[in-house]
Write an enzyme that holds these catalytic residues in place. Structure first.
Site, short mmCIF file in Angstrom:
data_model
loop_
_atom_site.label_atom_id
_atom_site.label_comp_id
_atom_site.label_asym_id
_atom_site.label_seq_id
_atom_site.Cartn_x
_atom_site.Cartn_y
_atom_site.Cartn_z
N LYS A 11 61.21 12.25 20.88
CA LYS A 11 61.64 11.50 21.37
C LYS A 11 61.93 12.86 22.36
CE LYS A 11 63.40 8.70 17.74
NZ LYS A 11 65.03 8.49 16.51
N TYR A 51 61.92 -1.36 18.62
CA TYR A 51 63.01 -1.00 18.26
C TYR A 51 63.72 -2.62 18.14
CZ TYR A 51 63.60 3.77 18.07
OH TYR A 51 63.13 5.46 17.26
N PHE A 59 74.47 0.99 16.45
CA PHE A 59 74.35 2.23 17.38
C PHE A 59 73.01 2.24 18.24
CE2 PHE A 59 72.43 2.61 13.12
CZ PHE A 59 70.92 2.52 13.91
N ARG A 87 55.49 10.32 7.77
CA ARG A 87 57.26 10.41 7.29
C ARG A 87 57.77 11.10 6.39
NH1 ARG A 87 60.58 5.97 9.23
NH2 ARG A 87 61.74 6.00 7.90
N THR A 93 65.53 9.99 7.81
CA THR A 93 66.45 9.99 9.36
C THR A 93 67.69 10.71 9.87
OG1 THR A 93 65.52 7.78 8.67
CG2 THR A 93 67.01 7.34 10.67
N ARG A 104 62.25 17.30 11.08
CA ARG A 104 63.38 17.01 11.68
C ARG A 104 64.56 17.69 10.66
NH1 ARG A 104 63.22 10.69 10.72
NH2 ARG A 104 63.21 10.13 12.43
N ASN A 114 67.38 13.15 16.73
CA ASN A 114 65.96 13.94 15.42
C ASN A 114 64.90 13.65 15.53
OD1 ASN A 114 65.57 11.12 15.51
ND2 ASN A 114 66.45 10.50 13.64
N HIS A 117 59.96 10.33 16.40
CA HIS A 117 59.63 8.70 15.53
C HIS A 117 57.93 8.35 14.72
CE1 HIS A 117 59.07 4.53 14.80
NE2 HIS A 117 57.66 4.02 14.73
N GLU A 128 53.33 -1.15 16.20
CA GLU A 128 53.81 -0.77 17.95
C GLU A 128 52.27 0.31 18.15
OE1 GLU A 128 56.02 2.42 15.05
OE2 GLU A 128 57.51 1.10 14.20
P1 DAT Z 1 63.77 6.10 11.34
O1 DAT Z 1 63.82 6.94 12.99
O2 DAT Z 1 63.67 7.32 10.14
O3 DAT Z 1 62.65 5.25 11.09
P2 DAT Z 1 65.00 3.60 11.81
O4 DAT Z 1 64.60 3.60 11.95
O5 DAT Z 1 66.70 3.62 10.31
O6 DAT Z 1 65.16 5.79 11.09
O7 DAT Z 1 66.14 4.57 12.75
C1 DAT Z 1 65.28 4.67 13.96
C2 DAT Z 1 66.72 5.25 15.06
O8 DAT Z 1 68.33 5.20 15.23
C3 DAT Z 1 66.82 7.03 14.40
O9 DAT Z 1 65.53 7.68 14.77
C4 DAT Z 1 67.83 7.25 14.72
C5 DAT Z 1 68.71 6.45 15.45
N1 DAT Z 1 69.71 5.79 14.21
C6 DAT Z 1 69.53 5.09 13.21
N2 DAT Z 1 70.43 5.33 11.78
C7 DAT Z 1 71.97 5.76 13.26
C8 DAT Z 1 73.02 6.43 12.96
N3 DAT Z 1 73.58 5.54 11.53
N4 DAT Z 1 74.17 6.54 13.63
C9 DAT Z 1 73.56 7.07 15.03
N5 DAT Z 1 71.90 6.64 15.34
C10 DAT Z 1 70.83 6.11 14.21
MG MG Z 2 62.13 3.58 11.79
#
Ligand code: DAT
Ligand code: MG
Length: 150
Positions: A11, A51, A59, A87, A93, A104, A114, A117, A128
């Site tokens: 990222k 996304y 968020f 993962r 996350t 992370r 974080n 991805h 993707e």
């Molecule tokens: P991951 O990236 O572990 O697959 P995700 O797909 O649920 O997690 O979410 C995508 C991204 O969105 C994640 O890397 C960071 C952001 N994110 C997720 N939950 C969040 C939250 N509660 N507050 C702020 N950002 C968040």
């Molecule tokens: Mg995700």
């Protein structure tokens, strides 16, 4: 399977903090095969597709703004259980819940910064890969595979 593929992306914060090489190294040393790599400053529209599952989350706007704030490094890694293992290598996350030794867990503190991805399922990985590499992927033989897989 051995030919499973996952989409991994550094990222904008990972690029800015100079962590691209470390993250690539981790996947290389683990034995995954690099089959695509791209440095790109993605548009908000493109990131909203990436996304799409999170549209409606509180968020979401901040996530798109952060992801569009600078270039990212997108890549495709292939190998045994690439999606699940990728993962695990990323960590949870929320970096505060990520084990040390994960990307992370080693480099991040905030869920909204974080670093990386990774696809969360084989189906999403293929979607993707198509979204980020519509031009397709170069096929090549890696002669080290007999030293990595039985
Ligand atoms: P991951 O990236 O572990 O697959 P995700 O797909 O649920 O997690 O979410 C995508 C991204 O969105 C994640 O890397 C960071 C952001 N994110 C997720 N939950 C969040 C939250 N509660 N507050 C702020 N950002 C968040
Ligand atoms: Mg995700």
């Amino acid at each position: 399977s051995v030919s499973e593929r996952t989409y991994i992306m550094v990222k904008p914060d990972g690029v800015q903090r100079g962590l691209v090489g470390d993250i690539i190294s981790r996947f290389e040393r683990r034995g995954f095969k690099l089959i695509a790599l791209k440095f790109v400053h993605a548009s908000p529209e493109h990131l909203e597709k990436h996304y799409a599952d999170l549209k409606g989350k509180p968020f979401f706007p901040g996530l798109i703004k952060y992801m569009a704030s600078g270039p990212v490094v997108g890549m495709v890694w292939q190998g045994l259980d690439a999606v699940k293992t990728g993962r695990v290598m990323l960590g949870a996350t929320n970096p505060l819940a990520s084990a040390p030794g994960t990307i992370r867990g080693d480099f991040a503190l905030a869920v909204g910064r974080n670093i990386c991805h990774g696809s969360d399922s084989v189906d999403n990985a293929e979607k993707e890969i198509q979204l980020w590499f519509p031009e397709g992927i170069v096929q090549y033989t890696n002669d080290n595979e007999k030293w990595i897989f039985e």
